[in-house]
Scaffold this active site. Structure first.
Site, PDB file in Angstrom:
ATOM      1  N   GLU A 142      16.518 106.642  99.644  1.00 33.04           N
ATOM      2  CA  GLU A 142      17.315 106.993 100.812  1.00 33.04           C
ATOM      3  C   GLU A 142      16.464 107.636 101.906  1.00 33.04           C
ATOM      4  O   GLU A 142      15.640 108.506 101.642  1.00 33.04           O
ATOM      5  CB  GLU A 142      18.458 107.945 100.424  1.00 33.04           C
ATOM      6  N   ARG A 202      35.945 108.178  99.891  1.00 32.40           N
ATOM      7  CA  ARG A 202      36.757 106.973  99.664  1.00 32.40           C
ATOM      8  C   ARG A 202      37.695 107.177  98.482  1.00 32.40           C
ATOM      9  O   ARG A 202      38.782 106.632  98.431  1.00 32.40           O
ATOM     10  CB  ARG A 202      35.779 105.818  99.411  1.00 32.40           C
ATOM     11  N   CYS A 257      26.942 112.336  96.747  1.00 28.51           N
ATOM     12  CA  CYS A 257      25.482 112.133  96.776  1.00 28.51           C
ATOM     13  C   CYS A 257      24.909 112.516  98.133  1.00 28.51           C
ATOM     14  O   CYS A 257      23.896 113.220  98.215  1.00 28.51           O
ATOM     15  CB  CYS A 257      25.120 110.680  96.466  1.00 28.51           C
ATOM     16  N   HIS A 289      19.185 106.293  95.044  1.00 25.40           N
ATOM     17  CA  HIS A 289      20.360 105.732  94.374  1.00 25.40           C
ATOM     18  C   HIS A 289      19.912 104.666  93.373  1.00 25.40           C
ATOM     19  O   HIS A 289      18.954 103.926  93.627  1.00 25.40           O
ATOM     20  CB  HIS A 289      21.316 105.105  95.395  1.00 25.40           C
TER      21      HIS A 289
HETATM   22  N1  PCA Z   1      27.191 108.647  93.070  1.00 22.42           N
HETATM   23  C1  PCA Z   1      28.138 109.110  94.044  1.00 22.42           C
HETATM   24  C2  PCA Z   1      28.393 110.561  93.696  1.00 22.42           C
HETATM   25  C3  PCA Z   1      27.794 110.770  92.366  1.00 22.42           C
HETATM   26  C4  PCA Z   1      27.008 109.558  92.095  1.00 22.42           C
HETATM   27  O1  PCA Z   1      26.286 109.380  91.128  1.00 22.42           O
HETATM   28  C5  PCA Z   1      27.675 108.899  95.471  1.00 22.42           C
HETATM   29  O2  PCA Z   1      26.930 107.946  95.734  1.00 22.42           O
HETATM   30  O3  PCA Z   1      28.033 109.674  96.344  1.00 22.42           O
END
Ligand code: PCA
Length: 218
Positions: free
Chosen positions: A79, A89, A142, A164
């Site tokens: 990111e 959401r 996140c 991610h």
């Molecule tokens: N993914 C979510 C929140 C926790 C996770 O593992 C996100 O992308 O915000």
């Protein structure tokens, strides 16, 4: 030197989260004199940042890599930027669903990752792990954690960022709707371990990022 690796508890009705499966698998690993410390964060807007702050205070890491699940992503998404908004959401694990609320009232609109994101992507790819720069970490927990992390470490000399991860095959097999990409936990663990090796090398080299063009129009 400690490397803090955070992962999230499962959310959205799931019983697994790849980010925690990976982080806990790497907990205690010694890499070139650095020790990996894994901490699980709640997928709860009201509790995630206090838990992160507690981990930062307790472990005083030199590098922080926060991990999260991104269903639908097909590779490691390094990111670039965290934005100052929570816009959920779905409800979090405590039932809260903030809409258009700042992560930190009065804070800047965004913080950039302080990891060399292009070098990390290039290094992961060269090691056989598909990876790309992502221009959005979303607006769920996140992104909140990423924003809070960058805010907490601003001007501290600690390099930090967010990646991610795709789903695990066990999750994808039961996911409702069109089929989604997944990577085995072993592959994800190996890839994140490699990301830490690359970050340690970049630390040695003064954190210079690679000048690799990455912009897209969409
Ligand atoms: N993914 C979510 C929140 C926790 C996770 O593992 C996100 O992308 O915000």
């Amino acid at each position: 030197m400690r490397i803090l690796l955070t992962g999230f508890e499962p959310f959205g009705g799931q019983s697994l989260n790849p980010s925690w499966e990976v982080a806990r698998a790497l907990h205690g690993l010694q890499l070139q004199g650095a020790q990996v410390v894994a901490v699980q964060l709640p997928c709860v807007f009201a509790r995630a940042l206090p838990a992160l702050q507690q981990a930062l205070s307790q472990h005083t890491p030199g590098i922080v890599l926060a991990l999260g699940q991104a269903e639908g992503r097909c590779d490691f998404s390094v990111e670039r930027v965290a934005i100052n908004v929570m816009d959920a959401r779905i409800p979090d694990n405590a039932g809260a669903q903030p809409i258009d609320v700042p992560v930190i009232a009065g804070g800047p609109a965004a913080y950039f990752s302080t990891l060399p994101i292009k070098s990390l992507v290039a290094g992961l790819r060269a090691s056989g792990f598909p990876a790309s720069v992502s221009q959005t970490a979303g607006t769920f927990v996140c992104n909140q954690v990423f924003y809070g992390l960058q805010h907490a470490l601003m001007d501290q000399g600690v390099h930090s960022g967010f990646m991610h991860l795709p789903l695990l095959p066990e999750q994808a097999a039961h996911w409702p709707g069109p089929s989604l990409p997944s990577w085995s936990v072993n592959l994800q663990v190996a890839g994140v371990r490699q990301a830490l090796v690359l970050l340690l090398a970049q630390r040695q080299q003064g954190w210079a990022d690679a000048a690799i063009g990455g912009g897209t129009l969409n």
